[in-house]
Design a protein around this motif. Structure first.
Motif, PDB file in Angstrom:
ATOM      1  N   ALA A 269      -6.080 -21.732  12.688  1.00 58.86           N
ATOM      2  CA  ALA A 269      -5.639 -22.796  11.783  1.00 58.86           C
ATOM      3  C   ALA A 269      -4.978 -23.950  12.525  1.00 58.86           C
ATOM      4  CB  ALA A 269      -4.697 -22.234  10.726  1.00 58.86           C
ATOM      5  N   LYS A 270      -4.195 -23.646  13.540  1.00 63.64           N
ATOM      6  CA  LYS A 270      -3.503 -24.708  14.262  1.00 63.64           C
ATOM      7  C   LYS A 270      -4.496 -25.650  14.937  1.00 63.64           C
ATOM      8  CE  LYS A 270       0.209 -25.533  17.621  1.00 63.64           C
ATOM      9  NZ  LYS A 270       1.200 -24.883  18.540  1.00 63.64           N
ATOM     10  N   ALA A 271      -5.514 -25.097  15.573  1.00 61.13           N
ATOM     11  CA  ALA A 271      -6.525 -25.930  16.226  1.00 61.13           C
ATOM     12  C   ALA A 271      -7.325 -26.726  15.196  1.00 61.13           C
ATOM     13  CB  ALA A 271      -7.457 -25.066  17.066  1.00 61.13           C
ATOM     14  N   VAL A 272      -7.579 -26.121  14.033  1.00 57.90           N
ATOM     15  CA  VAL A 272      -8.303 -26.833  12.977  1.00 57.90           C
ATOM     16  C   VAL A 272      -7.460 -27.978  12.429  1.00 57.90           C
ATOM     17  CG1 VAL A 272      -9.261 -26.619  10.646  1.00 57.90           C
ATOM     18  CG2 VAL A 272      -9.807 -24.906  12.384  1.00 57.90           C
ATOM     19  N   ARG A 273      -6.145 -27.782  12.337  1.00 51.67           N
ATOM     20  CA  ARG A 273      -5.277 -28.878  11.908  1.00 51.67           C
ATOM     21  C   ARG A 273      -5.350 -30.055  12.893  1.00 51.67           C
ATOM     22  NH1 ARG A 273      -1.728 -24.488  10.314  1.00 51.67           N
ATOM     23  NH2 ARG A 273      -1.448 -24.510   8.033  1.00 51.67           N
ATOM     24  N   THR A 274      -5.420 -29.729  14.174  1.00 50.20           N
ATOM     25  CA  THR A 274      -5.555 -30.792  15.176  1.00 50.20           C
ATOM     26  C   THR A 274      -6.857 -31.553  14.967  1.00 50.20           C
ATOM     27  OG1 THR A 274      -4.251 -29.531  16.786  1.00 50.20           O
ATOM     28  CG2 THR A 274      -5.646 -31.288  17.647  1.00 50.20           C
ATOM     29  N   LEU A 275      -7.944 -30.811  14.733  1.00 45.38           N
ATOM     30  CA  LEU A 275      -9.230 -31.455  14.437  1.00 45.38           C
ATOM     31  C   LEU A 275      -9.117 -32.312  13.183  1.00 45.38           C
ATOM     32  CD1 LEU A 275     -12.317 -31.852  14.684  1.00 45.38           C
ATOM     33  CD2 LEU A 275     -12.584 -29.700  13.416  1.00 45.38           C
ATOM     34  N   VAL A 285     -11.190 -31.242   5.402  1.00 50.29           N
ATOM     35  CA  VAL A 285     -10.643 -29.914   5.716  1.00 50.29           C
ATOM     36  C   VAL A 285      -9.799 -29.404   4.558  1.00 50.29           C
ATOM     37  CG1 VAL A 285      -9.228 -28.581   7.319  1.00 50.29           C
ATOM     38  CG2 VAL A 285     -10.629 -30.481   8.164  1.00 50.29           C
ATOM     39  N   GLU A 286     -10.089 -28.182   4.130  1.00 50.04           N
ATOM     40  CA  GLU A 286      -9.322 -27.503   3.083  1.00 50.04           C
ATOM     41  C   GLU A 286      -8.597 -26.307   3.700  1.00 50.04           C
ATOM     42  OE1 GLU A 286     -10.067 -24.687  -0.856  1.00 50.04           O
ATOM     43  OE2 GLU A 286     -11.730 -25.783   0.050  1.00 50.04           O
ATOM     44  N   ILE A 287      -7.277 -26.280   3.597  1.00 51.25           N
ATOM     45  CA  ILE A 287      -6.476 -25.172   4.101  1.00 51.25           C
ATOM     46  C   ILE A 287      -5.759 -24.529   2.921  1.00 51.25           C
ATOM     47  CG2 ILE A 287      -4.620 -24.482   5.669  1.00 51.25           C
ATOM     48  CD1 ILE A 287      -5.253 -26.915   7.378  1.00 51.25           C
TER      49      ILE A 287
END
Length: 314
Positions: A269-275, A285-287
């Motif tokens: 999740a952290k890397a996806v937030r950066t993306l 992006v949906e988290i």
């Protein structure tokens, strides 16, 4: 979500063990300085993804087979999952399905239960899904589609010196599907974990080829060293990593039909937030609540199926 007695006991046991660490120890577990974060996530309900709220119908068993791939230099297995009410020979559009690490084609078509939600053709009413619910299954004018998956190995779907799963996917597997009567002029791509990353790489490598790109829990790394630490075979070199670093190339996703979903407690999740923060449209992006597991994947499947269906229609 009600807790079973077993789940309650497991949660209490995990909580008791974590409490023994003290607040500082729990914080270290949560920060992954100490092991046990998955247990903590379970105990705190972070993995309790909401179950699908959509009509479902039993899908027929997937059609399986294999072919010789020049791009992968080996025999490659595949699976094709038709929606309820359809059989081989049906002229339907295609959503390519990319499996995760240490998985295969059959795993990909089963991963999130996509075919179960494709009940908008009327077959659902014959299988216990009411007609009033059918309107919710697919968008107005949406298209039922097949989910087609090949074996891509464990190389994160990008080309390697001795294995090119991405080339196989587009240059070999799509023609095979066309020979079976499927509409390969209308194609989407979806993937989970390693396959989610692969779906994003496919979009960058073949811009304009896919009408929808869906990446669920994509296995995105912060750096080459991070990737090598987690999976030594993911990239052959730092240079290869750089070519397929989707975060560094985030601006290239502008105007692409991309959807990304990930659980807030997912280790990626952290890397996806950066993306997300580098994407032209962060709303892509949906988290939400969930972990890196099939429960989360199935929880977001109905909305993804509707989006793919709408994109493949017409």
């Amino acid at each position: 979500m009600p807790l079973s007695r077993r789940r309650l006991l497991q949660s209490l046991g995990a909580a008791a063990g974590l409490a023994g660490l003290g607040a500082a120890g729990v914080a270290l577990v949560d920060a992954e300085v100490l092991p046990g974060r998955s247990v903590l996530n379970q105990a705190l309900g972070r993995c309790d993804a909401r179950p699908p709220d959509a009509p479902r119908a039993p899908a027929p068993p997937p059609v399986t087979g294999s072919f010789r791939s020049a791009a992968r230099r080996r025999q490659v297995g595949f699976a094709i999952a038709y929606p309820p009410g359809y059989a081989p020979g049906a002229r339907l559009p295609v959503c390519l399905a990319l499996h995760g690490y240490a998985a295969d084609a059959r795993t990909a078509v089963d991963a999130a239960g996509y075919p179960e939600f494709l009940v908008g053709d009327g077959s659902g009413s014959r299988r216990g899904v009411g007609r009033a619910e059918l309107a919710k299954a697919l968008p107005h004018g949406g298209a039922p589609f097949v989910l087609a998956a090949p074996d891509g190995g464990d190389g994160y779907w990008h080309p390697h010196s001795d294995d090119d799963p991405l080339g196989m996917l587009v240059d070999e597997f799509l023609p095979l599907l066309a020979e079976r009567g499927l509409r390969t002029d209308r194609v989407a791509v979806a993937g989970w974990s390693m396959g989610g990353y692969g779906a994003l790489v496919a979009a960058l490598t073949y811009p304009g080829r896919f009408r929808a790109v869906v990446a669920t829990s994509p296995a995105i790394f912060h750096s080459y060293d991070d990737a090598k630490r987690v999976n030594a075979g993911a990239f052959d070199s730092a240079a290869e990593w750089g070519r397929y670093d989707v975060t560094a190339r985030a601006r290239e996703f502008a105007d692409m039909p991309v959807r990304i979903a990930i659980g807030a407690a997912d280790p990626f999740a952290k890397a996806v937030r950066t993306l997300r923060d580098r994407l032209p449209d962060p709303g892509t992006v949906e988290i939400s609540t969930g972990c890196h597991d099939n429960d989360f994947w199935r929880s977001v499947a109905p909305g993804q199926v509707r989006a793919i269906s709408a994109a493949l229609a017409g």
